[in-house]
Design a protein around this motif. Structure first.
Motif, PDB file in Angstrom:
ATOM      1  N   SER A 166      51.532  64.063  18.042  1.00  0.00           N
ATOM      2  CA  SER A 166      51.578  65.182  18.590  1.00  0.00           C
ATOM      3  C   SER A 166      50.141  66.047  17.522  1.00  0.00           C
ATOM      4  CB  SER A 166      52.305  65.148  18.711  1.00  0.00           C
ATOM      5  OG  SER A 166      53.664  65.728  17.793  1.00  0.00           O
ATOM      6  N   GLU A 167      50.956  66.253  16.159  1.00  0.00           N
ATOM      7  CA  GLU A 167      50.100  66.931  15.452  1.00  0.00           C
ATOM      8  C   GLU A 167      48.705  67.059  15.506  1.00  0.00           C
ATOM      9  OE1 GLU A 167      52.430  69.949  15.550  1.00  0.00           O
ATOM     10  OE2 GLU A 167      53.157  68.576  17.206  1.00  0.00           O
ATOM     11  N   ARG A 191      47.091  54.746  30.156  1.00  0.00           N
ATOM     12  CA  ARG A 191      48.265  55.675  29.610  1.00  0.00           C
ATOM     13  C   ARG A 191      47.962  56.093  28.562  1.00  0.00           C
ATOM     14  NH1 ARG A 191      51.567  50.413  28.766  1.00  0.00           N
ATOM     15  NH2 ARG A 191      49.410  49.519  29.378  1.00  0.00           N
ATOM     16  N   VAL A 192      48.481  57.422  28.213  1.00  0.00           N
ATOM     17  CA  VAL A 192      48.550  57.997  26.795  1.00  0.00           C
ATOM     18  C   VAL A 192      49.840  57.955  25.634  1.00  0.00           C
ATOM     19  CG1 VAL A 192      48.052  60.178  25.756  1.00  0.00           C
ATOM     20  CG2 VAL A 192      46.369  59.198  26.976  1.00  0.00           C
ATOM     21  N   VAL A 193      50.374  57.597  24.858  1.00  0.00           N
ATOM     22  CA  VAL A 193      51.725  57.791  24.129  1.00  0.00           C
ATOM     23  C   VAL A 193      51.158  58.961  23.648  1.00  0.00           C
ATOM     24  CG1 VAL A 193      52.981  56.427  22.395  1.00  0.00           C
ATOM     25  CG2 VAL A 193      52.050  55.476  24.664  1.00  0.00           C
ATOM     26  N   VAL A 194      52.187  60.142  23.241  1.00  0.00           N
ATOM     27  CA  VAL A 194      52.202  60.928  22.456  1.00  0.00           C
ATOM     28  C   VAL A 194      54.093  60.676  21.275  1.00  0.00           C
ATOM     29  CG1 VAL A 194      52.375  63.302  21.589  1.00  0.00           C
ATOM     30  CG2 VAL A 194      50.621  62.809  23.891  1.00  0.00           C
ATOM     31  N   TYR A 195      52.987  60.501  20.016  1.00  0.00           N
ATOM     32  CA  TYR A 195      53.756  60.169  19.419  1.00  0.00           C
ATOM     33  C   TYR A 195      54.281  61.917  18.123  1.00  0.00           C
ATOM     34  CZ  TYR A 195      52.725  55.588  19.819  1.00  0.00           C
ATOM     35  OH  TYR A 195      52.414  54.446  20.459  1.00  0.00           O
ATOM     36  N   GLY A 196      55.689  61.990  18.699  1.00  0.00           N
ATOM     37  CA  GLY A 196      56.056  63.413  18.220  1.00  0.00           C
ATOM     38  C   GLY A 196      55.505  63.824  16.977  1.00  0.00           C
ATOM     39  N   GLY A 197      55.245  64.552  16.230  1.00  0.00           N
ATOM     40  CA  GLY A 197      55.427  65.187  14.761  1.00  0.00           C
ATOM     41  C   GLY A 197      54.331  64.000  14.210  1.00  0.00           C
ATOM     42  N   VAL A 220      57.422  54.959  11.104  1.00  0.00           N
ATOM     43  CA  VAL A 220      58.324  54.820  11.957  1.00  0.00           C
ATOM     44  C   VAL A 220      57.305  54.874  13.034  1.00  0.00           C
ATOM     45  CG1 VAL A 220      59.984  55.354  13.466  1.00  0.00           C
ATOM     46  CG2 VAL A 220      60.292  55.462  11.177  1.00  0.00           C
ATOM     47  N   ARG A 224      56.204  51.614  15.803  1.00  0.00           N
ATOM     48  CA  ARG A 224      55.986  51.588  16.921  1.00  0.00           C
ATOM     49  C   ARG A 224      53.978  51.971  17.851  1.00  0.00           C
ATOM     50  NH1 ARG A 224      60.087  57.330  16.606  1.00  0.00           N
ATOM     51  NH2 ARG A 224      61.238  56.216  16.766  1.00  0.00           N
TER      52      ARG A 224
ATOM     53  N   GLN B 184      59.489  69.393  19.298  1.00  0.00           N
ATOM     54  CA  GLN B 184      58.848  68.953  18.079  1.00  0.00           C
ATOM     55  C   GLN B 184      59.384  70.167  17.405  1.00  0.00           C
ATOM     56  OE1 GLN B 184      57.423  67.583  16.329  1.00  0.00           O
ATOM     57  NE2 GLN B 184      56.004  68.493  14.349  1.00  0.00           N
ATOM     58  N   TRP B 190      60.671  62.472  18.765  1.00  0.00           N
ATOM     59  CA  TRP B 190      60.533  62.308  19.718  1.00  0.00           C
ATOM     60  C   TRP B 190      59.053  61.069  19.783  1.00  0.00           C
ATOM     61  CZ3 TRP B 190      56.393  64.707  22.545  1.00  0.00           C
ATOM     62  CH2 TRP B 190      55.290  65.550  21.657  1.00  0.00           C
ATOM     63  N   ARG B 191      59.389  60.890  21.569  1.00  0.00           N
ATOM     64  CA  ARG B 191      57.348  60.713  22.133  1.00  0.00           C
ATOM     65  C   ARG B 191      57.730  60.384  23.413  1.00  0.00           C
ATOM     66  NH1 ARG B 191      58.533  54.394  21.363  1.00  0.00           N
ATOM     67  NH2 ARG B 191      61.058  54.807  20.995  1.00  0.00           N
ATOM     68  N   VAL B 192      56.214  60.866  24.051  1.00  0.00           N
ATOM     69  CA  VAL B 192      56.248  60.937  25.513  1.00  0.00           C
ATOM     70  C   VAL B 192      55.149  59.720  26.125  1.00  0.00           C
ATOM     71  CG1 VAL B 192      55.351  62.289  27.375  1.00  0.00           C
ATOM     72  CG2 VAL B 192      56.881  63.341  26.042  1.00  0.00           C
ATOM     73  N   VAL B 193      55.209  59.482  26.872  1.00  0.00           N
ATOM     74  CA  VAL B 193      54.142  58.493  28.000  1.00  0.00           C
ATOM     75  C   VAL B 193      53.550  59.038  28.357  1.00  0.00           C
ATOM     76  CG1 VAL B 193      54.042  56.466  28.195  1.00  0.00           C
ATOM     77  CG2 VAL B 193      55.129  56.690  26.248  1.00  0.00           C
ATOM     78  N   VAL B 194      52.538  58.995  28.828  1.00  0.00           N
ATOM     79  CA  VAL B 194      51.872  59.721  30.098  1.00  0.00           C
ATOM     80  C   VAL B 194      51.004  58.602  30.985  1.00  0.00           C
ATOM     81  CG1 VAL B 194      50.332  61.385  31.456  1.00  0.00           C
ATOM     82  CG2 VAL B 194      51.986  62.470  28.706  1.00  0.00           C
ATOM     83  N   TYR B 195      51.953  57.898  32.307  1.00  0.00           N
ATOM     84  CA  TYR B 195      51.392  57.045  32.898  1.00  0.00           C
ATOM     85  C   TYR B 195      50.464  57.540  33.768  1.00  0.00           C
ATOM     86  CZ  TYR B 195      55.043  55.178  31.363  1.00  0.00           C
ATOM     87  OH  TYR B 195      56.519  54.244  30.414  1.00  0.00           O
ATOM     88  N   GLY B 196      49.059  56.797  33.169  1.00  0.00           N
ATOM     89  CA  GLY B 196      47.864  58.318  34.119  1.00  0.00           C
ATOM     90  C   GLY B 196      47.753  57.611  35.645  1.00  0.00           C
ATOM     91  N   HIS B 221      52.481  50.646  36.881  1.00  0.00           N
ATOM     92  CA  HIS B 221      53.273  52.036  36.027  1.00  0.00           C
ATOM     93  C   HIS B 221      55.201  51.509  35.957  1.00  0.00           C
ATOM     94  CE1 HIS B 221      49.675  54.135  34.129  1.00  0.00           C
ATOM     95  NE2 HIS B 221      49.324  54.339  35.498  1.00  0.00           N
ATOM     96  N   GLU B 235      64.628  48.778  19.696  1.00  0.00           N
ATOM     97  CA  GLU B 235      64.289  49.626  18.525  1.00  0.00           C
ATOM     98  C   GLU B 235      66.086  49.933  17.792  1.00  0.00           C
ATOM     99  OE1 GLU B 235      61.291  52.312  18.357  1.00  0.00           O
ATOM    100  OE2 GLU B 235      62.581  53.715  16.791  1.00  0.00           O
TER     101      GLU B 235
END
Lengths: 241, 241
Positions: A166-167, A191-197, A220, A224, B184, B190-196, B221, B235
């Motif tokens: 994310s950063e 798909r896109v995964v944003v890993y926080g921080g 961590v 993942r 944040q 945290w994590r966010v997954v965006v499913y296209g 998805h 996990e």
């Protein structure tokens, strides 16, 4: 723990002699195969061990080389080589195709079952192979949400998975949005995964003690992201089919 | 295939008698447990079967109720009930706590090992339990990137995973950004997954033949989001520790 076989492979690409790392699973007969692209800094044991881990799971894996066997730990040299490369899809594709040819030529590789994954510049090359219409089972990239030439993403016919911190200031929110828009407009399964921080190259253990702005290891999220890559392969490149 | 036991549980919350679905794994002794919140439309066999699937994996699971045993398939009725609820963190928390108390009271539940997952309104409740400082091992939500009262996200002490469809008009890009910024700023893992290409409630099989703008099932998805939820539990809420 299974026994794998590894081999250093030399092949020409981009005017250089590339030195890749090929890892073969135990057993005999053709197996699904993974092309694995390194960060812009170049091929290192980080990617070689990932290729080995894939071979331990049963895949043929080639960790390919970007820089003719060199590791560009000086940021100036890395940027001087990678920035023009990243701006030139044809050059990226040529490096990707040369690596793919090596992987396909390996008798243990099932040439109809190949996925391409990559990190940073290596991930951008994986995406360019898809935009070039190469028949891949999956494309997975980490910190490489790179966009391509207009219209070419429609040639991608496999699922695309992309992870980003994310950063990460290099793969900025605007760049992520542009990538998502390109994939969505092209009708790609993405798909896109944003890993926080997480920062840029969060998956990569520290290269040295130099502090590089925007770059940092996040163990961590690194674990993942690797599990997510393995999940993509489980889904799209099953070991038995 | 293991044998699970299921039980309908009635308990008071929000001035109603809630009718939850409790699923217990085979065997004896305390096990890690999952609170599972349904979409705003209400508890249905969709979530009951997910609770059963969790019990088959070895978790105690409670699919909780939002509407006193009712299923609000008329969008007007659903919105009339859910919009005020989603605007009232205390009411959401009260529903969540009542459900959590039922789950904790089950002798098969290990009260120190509980995760909360949820979809839509049920996911917003899972997040509010975290913002209320409840000791959870993980929070996972699908199409529920809801933000909370200022400062309260800092009380979340477990990993948060959130999945959303890229084309979800309810969880818009601006809402996703606000959620990410809240997590944040609070120092949450945290994590966010965006499913296209996925719409709102993409994980949910069609309720009927009515076309609802912005809402739609995406089976591929949906399977991925379920696997991602299971990965989060693997996990953070291991079956043996």
């Amino acid at each position: 723990m299974t026994t794998i076989t590894t081999r250093t492979v030399a092949y020409p690409a981009d005017g250089l002699t590339m030195i890749g790392h090929l890892a073969l699973p135990s057993g005999t007969g053709p197996r699904p195969a993974v092309l694995l692209g390194p960060e812009g800094i170049g091929l290192s044991d980080v990617e070689r061990r990932r290729a080995d881990a894939l071979a331990e799971r049963g895949y043929v894996a080639l960790a390919f080389d970007l820089h003719g066997g060199r590791y560009l730990s000086a940021p100036e040299e890395m940027l001087a080589r990678c920035m023009p490369l990243l701006a030139d899809p044809d050059r990226m594709r040529a490096i990707g195709h040369a690596s793919l040819d090596v992987l396909r030529a390996e008798p243990r590789t099932d040439p109809d079952r190949i996925a391409a994954i990559g990190y940073g510049t290596g991930g951008a090359i994986a995406l360019e192979l898809g935009r070039d219409g190469v028949d891949l089972r999956a494309i997975g990239t980490v910190n490489a949400l790179t966009t391509g030439r207009p219209g070419e993403a429609a040639r991608i016919r496999c699922p695309v998975w992309a992870g980003v911190g994310s950063e990460d200031p290099i793969m900025s929110p605007a760049q992520r949005d542009a990538f998502a828009a390109e994939m969505q407009a092209a009708g790609v399964d993405w798909r896109v995964v944003v890993y926080g921080g997480a920062l840029h190259a969060f998956h990569h253990p520290p290269v040295d003690h130099t502090v590089r702005p925007g770059v940092g290891h996040h163990p961590v999220h690194a674990r993942r992201a690797w599990r997510d890559i393995l999940g993509l392969l489980d889904e799209c490149l099953p070991l038995t089919e």
